[in-house]
Design a protein around this motif. Structure first.
Motif, PDB file in Angstrom:
ATOM      1  N   ASP A 132       0.726  -1.178  -0.070  1.00  0.00           N
ATOM      2  CA  ASP A 132       0.121   0.213  -0.503  1.00  0.00           C
ATOM      3  C   ASP A 132       0.615   1.535   0.258  1.00  0.00           C
ATOM      4  O   ASP A 132       0.148   2.338   0.552  1.00  0.00           O
ATOM      5  CB  ASP A 132      -0.993  -0.235   0.879  1.00  0.00           C
ATOM      6  CG  ASP A 132      -0.159  -0.023   2.542  1.00  0.00           C
ATOM      7  OD1 ASP A 132       1.169   0.054   2.769  1.00  0.00           O
ATOM      8  OD2 ASP A 132      -0.995   0.407   3.081  1.00  0.00           O
ATOM      9  N   LEU A 133       2.227   0.825  -0.659  1.00  0.00           N
ATOM     10  CA  LEU A 133       3.031   2.603  -0.134  1.00  0.00           C
ATOM     11  C   LEU A 133       1.874   3.792  -1.745  1.00  0.00           C
ATOM     12  O   LEU A 133       2.019   5.340  -0.502  1.00  0.00           O
ATOM     13  CB  LEU A 133       3.799   1.675  -1.163  1.00  0.00           C
ATOM     14  CG  LEU A 133       5.161   3.412  -1.810  1.00  0.00           C
ATOM     15  CD1 LEU A 133       5.601   4.111  -0.004  1.00  0.00           C
ATOM     16  CD2 LEU A 133       6.550   3.261  -2.156  1.00  0.00           C
ATOM     17  N   ILE A 134       1.797   3.261  -2.593  1.00  0.00           N
ATOM     18  CA  ILE A 134       1.309   4.085  -3.005  1.00  0.00           C
ATOM     19  C   ILE A 134      -0.431   4.910  -2.408  1.00  0.00           C
ATOM     20  O   ILE A 134      -1.681   3.954  -3.618  1.00  0.00           O
ATOM     21  CB  ILE A 134       0.625   4.022  -4.809  1.00  0.00           C
ATOM     22  CG1 ILE A 134       2.668   3.906  -4.822  1.00  0.00           C
ATOM     23  CG2 ILE A 134       0.001   5.314  -5.244  1.00  0.00           C
ATOM     24  CD1 ILE A 134       3.739   4.940  -5.010  1.00  0.00           C
TER      25      ILE A 134
ATOM     26  N   LYS B 126      -1.388   7.520   2.465  1.00  0.00           N
ATOM     27  CA  LYS B 126      -0.989   7.727   3.228  1.00  0.00           C
ATOM     28  C   LYS B 126       0.410   8.976   3.036  1.00  0.00           C
ATOM     29  O   LYS B 126       0.347   9.538   4.037  1.00  0.00           O
ATOM     30  CB  LYS B 126      -0.330   6.303   4.366  1.00  0.00           C
ATOM     31  CG  LYS B 126      -1.134   5.601   4.772  1.00  0.00           C
ATOM     32  CD  LYS B 126      -0.393   4.201   4.300  1.00  0.00           C
ATOM     33  CE  LYS B 126      -1.625   2.407   5.337  1.00  0.00           C
ATOM     34  NZ  LYS B 126      -0.546   1.456   5.816  1.00  0.00           N
ATOM     35  N   LEU B 127       0.388   8.743   1.345  1.00  0.00           N
ATOM     36  CA  LEU B 127       1.309   9.826   1.342  1.00  0.00           C
ATOM     37  C   LEU B 127       0.900  11.105   1.627  1.00  0.00           C
ATOM     38  O   LEU B 127       0.972  12.632   1.301  1.00  0.00           O
ATOM     39  CB  LEU B 127       1.727   9.503  -0.014  1.00  0.00           C
ATOM     40  CG  LEU B 127       2.568   8.372  -0.455  1.00  0.00           C
ATOM     41  CD1 LEU B 127       2.547   7.697  -1.512  1.00  0.00           C
ATOM     42  CD2 LEU B 127       3.873   8.738   0.103  1.00  0.00           C
ATOM     43  N   GLY B 128      -0.365  11.370   1.719  1.00  0.00           N
ATOM     44  CA  GLY B 128      -0.687  12.521   1.668  1.00  0.00           C
ATOM     45  C   GLY B 128      -2.590  12.769   0.165  1.00  0.00           C
ATOM     46  O   GLY B 128      -3.165  11.998   0.144  1.00  0.00           O
TER      47      GLY B 128
ATOM     48  N   GLU C  49       0.400  18.990  -3.424  1.00  0.00           N
ATOM     49  CA  GLU C  49       1.212  18.004  -4.506  1.00  0.00           C
ATOM     50  C   GLU C  49       2.027  17.316  -3.349  1.00  0.00           C
ATOM     51  O   GLU C  49       1.997  17.424  -2.457  1.00  0.00           O
ATOM     52  CB  GLU C  49       2.511  17.850  -5.323  1.00  0.00           C
ATOM     53  CG  GLU C  49       3.036  19.492  -3.947  1.00  0.00           C
ATOM     54  CD  GLU C  49       3.051  20.640  -4.209  1.00  0.00           C
ATOM     55  OE1 GLU C  49       3.619  21.456  -3.247  1.00  0.00           O
ATOM     56  OE2 GLU C  49       1.416  21.271  -4.693  1.00  0.00           O
ATOM     57  N   ARG C  50       1.704  15.712  -3.409  1.00  0.00           N
ATOM     58  CA  ARG C  50       2.151  14.512  -2.394  1.00  0.00           C
ATOM     59  C   ARG C  50       2.434  13.732  -3.563  1.00  0.00           C
ATOM     60  O   ARG C  50       3.557  12.994  -3.925  1.00  0.00           O
ATOM     61  CB  ARG C  50       0.904  13.906  -1.893  1.00  0.00           C
ATOM     62  CG  ARG C  50       0.208  14.582  -0.356  1.00  0.00           C
ATOM     63  CD  ARG C  50       1.466  15.402   0.828  1.00  0.00           C
ATOM     64  NE  ARG C  50       0.608  16.269   1.353  1.00  0.00           N
ATOM     65  CZ  ARG C  50       0.902  17.188   1.712  1.00  0.00           C
ATOM     66  NH1 ARG C  50       1.446  18.538   0.277  1.00  0.00           N
ATOM     67  NH2 ARG C  50       0.379  18.185   2.177  1.00  0.00           N
TER      68      ARG C  50
ATOM     69  N   ALA D 251       9.547  15.698   3.838  1.00  0.00           N
ATOM     70  CA  ALA D 251      11.010  14.355   3.497  1.00  0.00           C
ATOM     71  C   ALA D 251       9.707  13.090   3.348  1.00  0.00           C
ATOM     72  O   ALA D 251       9.900  12.003   3.231  1.00  0.00           O
ATOM     73  CB  ALA D 251      10.768  14.183   5.291  1.00  0.00           C
ATOM     74  N   LYS D 252       8.863  13.178   2.254  1.00  0.00           N
ATOM     75  CA  LYS D 252       7.735  13.338   1.669  1.00  0.00           C
ATOM     76  C   LYS D 252       6.900  13.234   0.663  1.00  0.00           C
ATOM     77  O   LYS D 252       6.772  14.240  -0.415  1.00  0.00           O
ATOM     78  CB  LYS D 252       6.442  12.232   2.374  1.00  0.00           C
ATOM     79  CG  LYS D 252       5.863  11.372   2.462  1.00  0.00           C
ATOM     80  CD  LYS D 252       4.639  11.199   3.043  1.00  0.00           C
ATOM     81  CE  LYS D 252       4.723  10.989   4.405  1.00  0.00           C
ATOM     82  NZ  LYS D 252       3.508  11.044   4.914  1.00  0.00           N
ATOM     83  N   GLY D 253       6.879  12.103  -1.046  1.00  0.00           N
ATOM     84  CA  GLY D 253       6.200  12.521  -2.126  1.00  0.00           C
ATOM     85  C   GLY D 253       7.427  11.691  -2.919  1.00  0.00           C
ATOM     86  O   GLY D 253       7.990  10.950  -2.817  1.00  0.00           O
TER      87      GLY D 253
END
Length: 318
Positions: free
Chosen positions: A49-51, A54-56, A132-133, A185-187
């Motif tokens: 579930d990386l994409i 949770k990333l934004g 943007e994420r 620190a995420k994107g």
């Protein structure tokens, strides 16, 4: 007695050959095992579930109204992302946005710009503020038909347009979104290159070269920012059944954009450079490892000459 002496003399050499052969065999076996495990990890297990949101909340897709770009927008919306859609036609953007909202119950925003122009980025920057994420740099153009460099119609404008759409857009969009990703620190940035950027492709020379730039730019930038929690992936598809490729009937090696995108997103975080789809990965491996580059160039020239001739003959018949 003499033959026994010869055998004794050769024994050290025989032992050496045996151990060299055993070492080579063991190395090949370990390499094959590594490739099988790696392939299973990428193409069967995927990145979980990386994409995901949770990333934004927001994902940005350029060239979002057709083909691969539209499929990225649909797949990301299906995974729960709100979508910022960027393309040239406001009417098409509105159609895609309404479809995503009704099908996946997500928020959408749109920006209508022409990436062949150089003065569009202040408008995009204003529209992107805080959203943007994930960025999918998908917008791109190719040739109408394969052609020799000096015979390309309206060559001067063609060069400028190709560079603006295929190269400048990637650099400028990355410039706009990367600072906020670095601050958090995420994107994730997915830069859609092409398998034609893996090698020179005669009669599509400018297109091939711009896509090679995207690949090198992506891999260099990924090395710069990977330690900062940002994934920048170079995506190099072979043929996908889209309007741009004029392939109408999907096959195993020419998938629908939906099938391609679903497979590609599962490679994010596992491959810095990817062909995105298992049959394409096999094709890429064969070309990169087994096929001499001069043979690849020669075959590409022959194929594109044939396609050029067919296109020009059809034009004369109209």
């Amino acid at each position: 007695m003499e033959s026994l002496t010869v055998v004794e003399t050769l024994q050290p050499a025989v032992r050496a050959i045996f151990w060299v052969g055993a070492l080579i065999t063991a190395s090949l076996a370990l390499w094959l095992l590594y490739m099988v495990i790696t392939g299973f990890r990428i193409w069967v297990l995927g990145n979980g579930d990386l994409i995901s949101p949770k990333l934004g909340k927001w994902a940005v897709v350029t060239g979002a109204t057709d083909g691969i770009g539209k499929s990225y927008a649909e797949e990301l919306a299906r995974r729960g992302f709100s979508m910022m859609l960027i393309s040239r036609s406001q009417e098409k953007l509105d159609d895609v946005a309404k479809s995503l909202e009704s099908t996946y119950k997500v928020d959408t925003k749109t920006i209508a710009v022409d990436y062949s122009q150089a003065d569009i980025y202040p408008k995009i920057e204003k529209g992107l503020a805080g959203l943007e994420r994930i960025l999918v740099n998908n917008v791109g153009i190719s040739y109408t038909y394969p052609e020799f460099f000096l015979h390309i119609p309206d060559l001067e404008n063609f060069i400028t347009t190709m560079i603006n759409v295929n190269i400048t857009s990637v650099c400028q969009m990355t410039r706009l979104v990367l600072p906020r990703m670095e601050a958090r620190a995420k994107g994730v940035i997915l830069n859609i290159s092409s398998a034609s950027g893996m090698f020179p492709l005669p009669l599509l020379t400018i297109y091939s070269s711009t896509k090679a730039f995207v690949d090198y730019f992506s891999r260099g930038l990924n090395a710069e920012y990977k330690s900062k929690g940002i994934i920048i992936q170079s995506v190099l598809p072979f043929f996908v059944a889209t309007k741009m490729t004029r392939i109408r009937k999907p096959t195993l090696d020419k998938p629908t954009p939906e099938r391609y995108v679903a497979a590609e997103l599962n490679t994010v975080g596992l491959q810095d450079q990817t062909n995105g789809y298992f049959p394409h990965a096999v094709m890429g491996w064969v070309i990169a490892i087994l096929a001499p580059i001069q043979l690849v160039i020669c075959l590409g020239l022959r194929l594109n000459k044939s396609q050029r001739g067919g296109y020009l003959r059809r034009r004369k018949l109209r």
